[in-house]
Motif scaffolding. Structure first.
Motif, PDB file in Angstrom:
ATOM      1  N   LEU A 293     -10.449 -41.056  45.975  1.00  0.00           N
ATOM      2  CA  LEU A 293     -10.134 -41.913  47.118  1.00  0.00           C
ATOM      3  C   LEU A 293     -10.718 -43.322  46.975  1.00  0.00           C
ATOM      4  N   PRO A 294     -12.021 -43.482  46.630  1.00  0.00           N
ATOM      5  CA  PRO A 294     -12.535 -44.854  46.489  1.00  0.00           C
ATOM      6  C   PRO A 294     -11.848 -45.629  45.369  1.00  0.00           C
ATOM      7  N   ALA A 295     -11.562 -44.967  44.261  1.00  0.00           N
ATOM      8  CA  ALA A 295     -10.895 -45.652  43.147  1.00  0.00           C
ATOM      9  C   ALA A 295      -9.448 -45.984  43.503  1.00  0.00           C
ATOM     10  N   SER A 296      -8.810 -45.148  44.311  1.00  0.00           N
ATOM     11  CA  SER A 296      -7.445 -45.461  44.763  1.00  0.00           C
ATOM     12  C   SER A 296      -7.445 -46.701  45.651  1.00  0.00           C
ATOM     13  N   ILE A 297      -8.429 -46.802  46.524  1.00  0.00           N
ATOM     14  CA  ILE A 297      -8.541 -47.998  47.371  1.00  0.00           C
ATOM     15  C   ILE A 297      -8.804 -49.227  46.511  1.00  0.00           C
ATOM     16  N   LEU A 298      -9.688 -49.091  45.527  1.00  0.00           N
ATOM     17  CA  LEU A 298      -9.968 -50.195  44.614  1.00  0.00           C
ATOM     18  C   LEU A 298      -8.721 -50.567  43.808  1.00  0.00           C
ATOM     19  N   GLY A 299      -7.980 -49.569  43.348  1.00  0.00           N
ATOM     20  CA  GLY A 299      -6.751 -49.835  42.600  1.00  0.00           C
ATOM     21  C   GLY A 299      -5.707 -50.555  43.442  1.00  0.00           C
ATOM     22  N   TYR A 300      -5.608 -50.178  44.717  1.00  0.00           N
ATOM     23  CA  TYR A 300      -4.684 -50.861  45.630  1.00  0.00           C
ATOM     24  C   TYR A 300      -5.083 -52.314  45.793  1.00  0.00           C
ATOM     25  N   TRP A 301      -6.349 -52.528  45.979  1.00  0.00           N
ATOM     26  CA  TRP A 301      -6.870 -53.880  46.163  1.00  0.00           C
ATOM     27  C   TRP A 301      -6.635 -54.713  44.903  1.00  0.00           C
ATOM     28  N   LEU A 302      -6.908 -54.133  43.738  1.00  0.00           N
ATOM     29  CA  LEU A 302      -6.697 -54.850  42.478  1.00  0.00           C
ATOM     30  C   LEU A 302      -5.222 -55.160  42.239  1.00  0.00           C
ATOM     31  N   SER A 303      -4.336 -54.248  42.614  1.00  0.00           N
ATOM     32  CA  SER A 303      -2.899 -54.519  42.419  1.00  0.00           C
ATOM     33  C   SER A 303      -2.455 -55.695  43.295  1.00  0.00           C
ATOM     34  N   ASN A 304      -3.023 -55.825  44.482  1.00  0.00           N
ATOM     35  CA  ASN A 304      -2.705 -56.981  45.323  1.00  0.00           C
ATOM     36  C   ASN A 304      -3.234 -58.276  44.712  1.00  0.00           C
ATOM     37  N   ILE A 305      -4.435 -58.231  44.147  1.00  0.00           N
ATOM     38  CA  ILE A 305      -4.995 -59.422  43.509  1.00  0.00           C
ATOM     39  C   ILE A 305      -4.150 -59.831  42.307  1.00  0.00           C
ATOM     40  N   VAL A 306      -3.760 -58.854  41.506  1.00  0.00           N
ATOM     41  CA  VAL A 306      -2.918 -59.152  40.333  1.00  0.00           C
ATOM     42  C   VAL A 306      -1.592 -59.776  40.792  1.00  0.00           C
ATOM     43  N   GLY A 307      -1.020 -59.267  41.873  1.00  0.00           N
ATOM     44  CA  GLY A 307       0.220 -59.839  42.391  1.00  0.00           C
ATOM     45  C   GLY A 307       0.069 -61.290  42.804  1.00  0.00           C
ATOM     46  N   ILE A 308      -0.997 -61.610  43.493  1.00  0.00           N
ATOM     47  CA  ILE A 308      -1.231 -62.991  43.912  1.00  0.00           C
ATOM     48  C   ILE A 308      -1.442 -63.888  42.697  1.00  0.00           C
ATOM     49  N   LEU A 309      -2.211 -63.408  41.718  1.00  0.00           N
ATOM     50  CA  LEU A 309      -2.436 -64.210  40.514  1.00  0.00           C
ATOM     51  C   LEU A 309      -1.146 -64.428  39.725  1.00  0.00           C
ATOM     52  N   LEU A 310      -0.306 -63.403  39.621  1.00  0.00           N
ATOM     53  CA  LEU A 310       0.976 -63.571  38.927  1.00  0.00           C
ATOM     54  C   LEU A 310       1.851 -64.604  39.626  1.00  0.00           C
ATOM     55  N   MET A 311       1.832 -64.597  40.949  1.00  0.00           N
ATOM     56  CA  MET A 311       2.607 -65.602  41.687  1.00  0.00           C
ATOM     57  C   MET A 311       2.058 -67.006  41.429  1.00  0.00           C
ATOM     58  N   GLN A 312       0.747 -67.143  41.353  1.00  0.00           N
ATOM     59  CA  GLN A 312       0.152 -68.447  41.071  1.00  0.00           C
ATOM     60  C   GLN A 312       0.520 -68.930  39.670  1.00  0.00           C
ATOM     61  N   PHE A 313       0.389 -68.055  38.673  1.00  0.00           N
ATOM     62  CA  PHE A 313       0.745 -68.429  37.305  1.00  0.00           C
ATOM     63  C   PHE A 313       2.228 -68.783  37.200  1.00  0.00           C
ATOM     64  N   GLY A 314       3.068 -67.982  37.828  1.00  0.00           N
ATOM     65  CA  GLY A 314       4.510 -68.231  37.769  1.00  0.00           C
ATOM     66  C   GLY A 314       4.909 -69.531  38.434  1.00  0.00           C
ATOM     67  N   SER A 315       4.301 -69.826  39.570  1.00  0.00           N
ATOM     68  CA  SER A 315       4.651 -71.072  40.250  1.00  0.00           C
ATOM     69  C   SER A 315       4.184 -72.277  39.449  1.00  0.00           C
ATOM     70  N   LYS A 316       3.071 -72.161  38.766  1.00  0.00           N
ATOM     71  CA  LYS A 316       2.628 -73.258  37.900  1.00  0.00           C
ATOM     72  C   LYS A 316       3.593 -73.447  36.744  1.00  0.00           C
ATOM     73  N   GLU A 317       4.070 -72.348  36.181  1.00  0.00           N
ATOM     74  CA  GLU A 317       5.025 -72.440  35.069  1.00  0.00           C
ATOM     75  C   GLU A 317       6.327 -73.100  35.517  1.00  0.00           C
ATOM     76  N   MET A 318       6.775 -72.761  36.716  1.00  0.00           N
ATOM     77  CA  MET A 318       8.065 -73.271  37.181  1.00  0.00           C
ATOM     78  C   MET A 318       8.006 -74.714  37.674  1.00  0.00           C
ATOM     79  N   PHE A 319       6.959 -75.056  38.386  1.00  0.00           N
ATOM     80  CA  PHE A 319       6.973 -76.315  39.121  1.00  0.00           C
ATOM     81  C   PHE A 319       6.140 -77.428  38.511  1.00  0.00           C
ATOM     82  N   GLN A 320       5.282 -77.152  37.546  1.00  0.00           N
ATOM     83  CA  GLN A 320       4.516 -78.219  36.913  1.00  0.00           C
ATOM     84  C   GLN A 320       5.291 -78.783  35.738  1.00  0.00           C
ATOM     85  N   LYS A 321       5.381 -80.083  35.712  1.00  0.00           N
ATOM     86  CA  LYS A 321       6.110 -80.738  34.620  1.00  0.00           C
ATOM     87  C   LYS A 321       5.287 -80.743  33.341  1.00  0.00           C
TER      88      LYS A 321
END
Length: 153
Positions: free
Chosen positions: A82-110
């Motif tokens: 249970l604690p590791a599942s909660i940690l895994g959920y939290w980490l998957s959300n962090i990875v999602g936010i970071l992927l969105m940040q990296f992707g937006s930099k790739e798309m919108f920075q000249k």
């Protein structure tokens, strides 16, 4: 009226020739730029699916990832599921936010810029923590129902 049509035709011809000049003068950079934008778009979509911004993603993406993470950790100790599942959920959300940040930099920075990984990790950590605390608060105030698995009875 004819002059307006002539001007619009001239503008279309000018735009077409400019695009051809860009493609002919630098075909490698043009292809590289398109690939960079496609890769950035893919990272944004993947990050959105993993992030807390997508309301329906938990059942299809985050919870199976979190359960898998908890299951692997439970090999070391059964109490870790249970604690590791909660940690895994939290980490998957962090990875999602970071992927969105990296992707937006790739798309919108000249111009290519260095990634400040420490700052981006900190931003992702803070936003995911705020989201997690909000969910815990909603559960505590009994606005959200929790499954019987987490009840005290």
């Amino acid at each position: 009226m004819e002059s307006v049509q002539n001007v619009s035709q001239e503008l279309n011809v000018t735009e077409d020739t400019e695009l051809e000049k860009v493609q002919e003068s630098n075909p490698k950079e043009f292809k590289k730029d398109i690939f960079k934008k496609l890769r950035g778009g893919f990272l944004i979509v993947l990050g959105y699916l993993l992030s807390p911004l997508c309301w329906w993603n938990d059942l299809l993406f985050n919870l199976p990832i979190a359960y898998g993470f908890g299951y692997v950790c439970s090999f070391f100790s059964p109490k870790l599921l249970l604690p590791a599942s909660i940690l895994g959920y939290w980490l998957s959300n962090i990875v999602g936010i970071l992927l969105m940040q990296f992707g937006s930099k790739e798309m919108f920075q000249k111009e290519p810029q260095e990634h400040n990984l420490k700052k981006e990790l900190f931003t992702g950590l803070i936003s995911s923590t705020v989201y997690t605390l909000l969910i815990v608060l909603l559960i505590h105030l009994k606005i959200l129902d929790v499954p019987i698995l987490f009840s005290n009875s």
